[in-house]
Design an enzyme around this catalytic site. Structure first.
Site, PDB file in Angstrom:
ATOM      1  N   CYS A 117     -13.457  11.457  -4.321  1.00  0.00           N
ATOM      2  CA  CYS A 117     -13.872   9.756  -3.454  1.00  0.00           C
ATOM      3  C   CYS A 117     -13.983  10.100  -2.034  1.00  0.00           C
ATOM      4  CB  CYS A 117     -12.567   8.879  -3.818  1.00  0.00           C
ATOM      5  SG  CYS A 117     -12.773   7.310  -2.919  1.00  0.00           S
ATOM      6  N   CYS A 158     -15.330  -6.011 -17.472  1.00  0.00           N
ATOM      7  CA  CYS A 158     -16.465  -5.262 -17.113  1.00  0.00           C
ATOM      8  C   CYS A 158     -17.558  -5.262 -18.112  1.00  0.00           C
ATOM      9  CB  CYS A 158     -16.150  -3.876 -16.626  1.00  0.00           C
ATOM     10  SG  CYS A 158     -15.049  -3.673 -15.151  1.00  0.00           S
ATOM     11  N   CYS A 169     -20.644   0.449 -11.092  1.00  0.00           N
ATOM     12  CA  CYS A 169     -19.832   1.082  -9.820  1.00  0.00           C
ATOM     13  C   CYS A 169     -19.676   2.703 -10.346  1.00  0.00           C
ATOM     14  CB  CYS A 169     -18.245   0.727  -9.937  1.00  0.00           C
ATOM     15  SG  CYS A 169     -17.425   0.890 -11.474  1.00  0.00           S
ATOM     16  N   CYS A 219     -20.847  -3.963  -7.339  1.00  0.00           N
ATOM     17  CA  CYS A 219     -20.235  -4.858  -8.600  1.00  0.00           C
ATOM     18  C   CYS A 219     -20.566  -6.059  -8.452  1.00  0.00           C
ATOM     19  CB  CYS A 219     -18.628  -4.713  -8.121  1.00  0.00           C
ATOM     20  SG  CYS A 219     -17.726  -5.643  -9.308  1.00  0.00           S
ATOM     21  N   CYS A 244     -20.900  -3.135 -18.303  1.00  0.00           N
ATOM     22  CA  CYS A 244     -21.349  -2.866 -16.996  1.00  0.00           C
ATOM     23  C   CYS A 244     -20.612  -1.537 -16.390  1.00  0.00           C
ATOM     24  CB  CYS A 244     -21.317  -4.123 -15.985  1.00  0.00           C
ATOM     25  SG  CYS A 244     -21.679  -3.650 -14.482  1.00  0.00           S
ATOM     26  N   ASP A 302       0.904  -1.309   0.023  1.00  0.00           N
ATOM     27  CA  ASP A 302      -0.088   0.061  -0.055  1.00  0.00           C
ATOM     28  C   ASP A 302       0.636   1.351  -0.066  1.00  0.00           C
ATOM     29  OD1 ASP A 302      -2.521   1.418   0.044  1.00  0.00           O
ATOM     30  OD2 ASP A 302      -2.559   1.420   2.206  1.00  0.00           O
TER      31      ASP A 302
END
Length: 385
Positions: free
Chosen positions: A214, A188, A194, A247, A191, A134
């Site tokens: 976000c 995806c 999201c 999702c 679609c 991360d």
């Protein structure tokens, strides 16, 4: 005789790694244009590694890299033991912050994997490793996708066939050459759930994100949350799961493989009002083990104030007034003033006098704006009685 790669894959399962993949240490230079555009458009969070080249070229952060090993751990999405029903309004942490901080869990798994590889390799030459989770230089998602763990969805998250996007990712750069796995292409199709369901429309539709919009980012900032985003966080005080919850690849995904990831209900669904006056000691005791505690107490307290306004908890009004009167932090005072304006319906002269007095005392400009706006709303409501 199994190859070293095959032995490592077998050993990873015994360690408790849910998915493992391998890729070369070739540059990720194909990301450069997108990352530069993201920065120039002010779509970055500021949490990213500062040196762009080091995010793209493994050889700049590791001596003679040959391979990158990517791992994924699946985390739970449902709480098996709900918190006690007390009648008090509760907030919530996003699923990625349930259980013990995933950075610690992943580092432990990667340390175990490195020791196992050293034993299996039994090499005369020195083998070296650089594990990252991360906060490392490389993009976890880009490494994992190239290593074949899954594809990058339109929400920018890695989606694995087995576990959906509910996975923690880590990677290890090494000077051992492993045969790379095949990257997985986006699945995806047509679609766009999201993108469509993201409340602040932070997703750009091509796998990229305007991170400043976000909600997960907004819950992690330290200053005042822009008013536009306050109603959108609802009662979530850390993170956001919406683009994952909608999702189709995540439908029915709920895995409880790792005891350390199991959530403590009182920590991940805390009562909101006690958070307003929680001591540093109690905060560390209740929330210190969570990844969501990394920014400290103030952002979560600010978010709890916003959540109380969003869930219309008018029993919180006395505590909010107390914060305005006694808290030394402008962000808390100003956010409390905003919340008072959302909650008070029967406006009295006493409330107006209290806020006017507090506003005259306020020396921080942004907090002063919050007080002025709150008073404007309440005075209008008072005049319309």
């Amino acid at each position: 005789m199994p190859t070293l790669k095959e032995q490592v894959i077998t050993a990873s399962k015994a360690i408790g790694i849910d998915k493992i993949g391998f890729t070369s240490a070739a540059p990720f230079d194909y990301l450069e244009a997108s990352l530069k555009e993201q920065k120039s458009n002010d779509h970055s969070t500021g949490f990213e590694h500062k040196v762009l080249e080091e995010r793209l070229y493994p050889n700049l952060i590791f001596d003679q890299p040959q391979s990158i090993i990517a791992i994924a751990l699946a985390y739970p999405t449902k709480i098996t033991n709900k918190p006690a029903r007390t009648g008090a309004k509760r907030g919530s942490f996003a699923r990625a912050s349930w259980g013990i901080d995933y950075h610690d869990i992943l580092r432990d798994k990667m340390d175990q994997l490195i020791k196992t590889i050293e034993e299996l390799a039994n090499s005369d030459t020195k083998i070296t490793f650089k594990p990252m989770v991360d906060t490392g230089e490389l993009s976890d998602v880009a490494v994992a996708q190239r290593a074949g763990l899954g594809f990058i969805g339109l929400n920018g998250l890695l989606v694995t066939p087995e576990f959906g996007s509910y996975v923690y990712l880590g990677e290890i750069i090494t000077n051992i050459p492993f045969e790379p796995d095949t990257p997985m292409a986006n699945q995806c199709g047509s679609c766009t759930r999201c993108v469509d369901y993201c409340p602040p429309q932070a997703l750009m539709g091509d796998g990229r994100l305007n991170a400043k919009r976000c909600l997960s980012y907004q819950t992690q900032t330290k200053g005042f949350m822009p008013e536009e985003f306050r109603p959108k966080i609802r009662s979530v005080i850390y993170g956001c799961d919406i683009c994952q919850q909608v999702c189709p690849f995540n439908k029915g995904k709920d895995f409880h493989f790792h005891p350390d990831m199991e959530p403590d209900p009182e920590s991940v669904m805390p009562e909101l009002q006690p958070m307003l006056t929680i001591s540093n000691k109690q905060f560390k005791l209740q929330f210190g083990h969570l990844a969501g505690a990394w920014r400290g107490k103030k952002p979560l307290q600010r978010n709890a104030i916003i959540a109380l306004a969003n869930v219309k908890d008018r029993t919180a009004i006395p505590k909010l007034l107390e914060l305005i009167d006694t808290d030394v932090r402008p962000v808390i005072r100003g956010t409390a003033a905003w919340a008072i304006a959302q909650l008070v319906r029967d406006v009295t002269p006493e409330i107006l006098t209290f806020l006017e007095t507090a506003a005259k005392r306020e020396s921080e400009p942004e907090a002063q704006v919050e007080f002025d706006n709150a008073l404007q709303i309440l005075k209008k409501r008072y005049s319309e009685r």
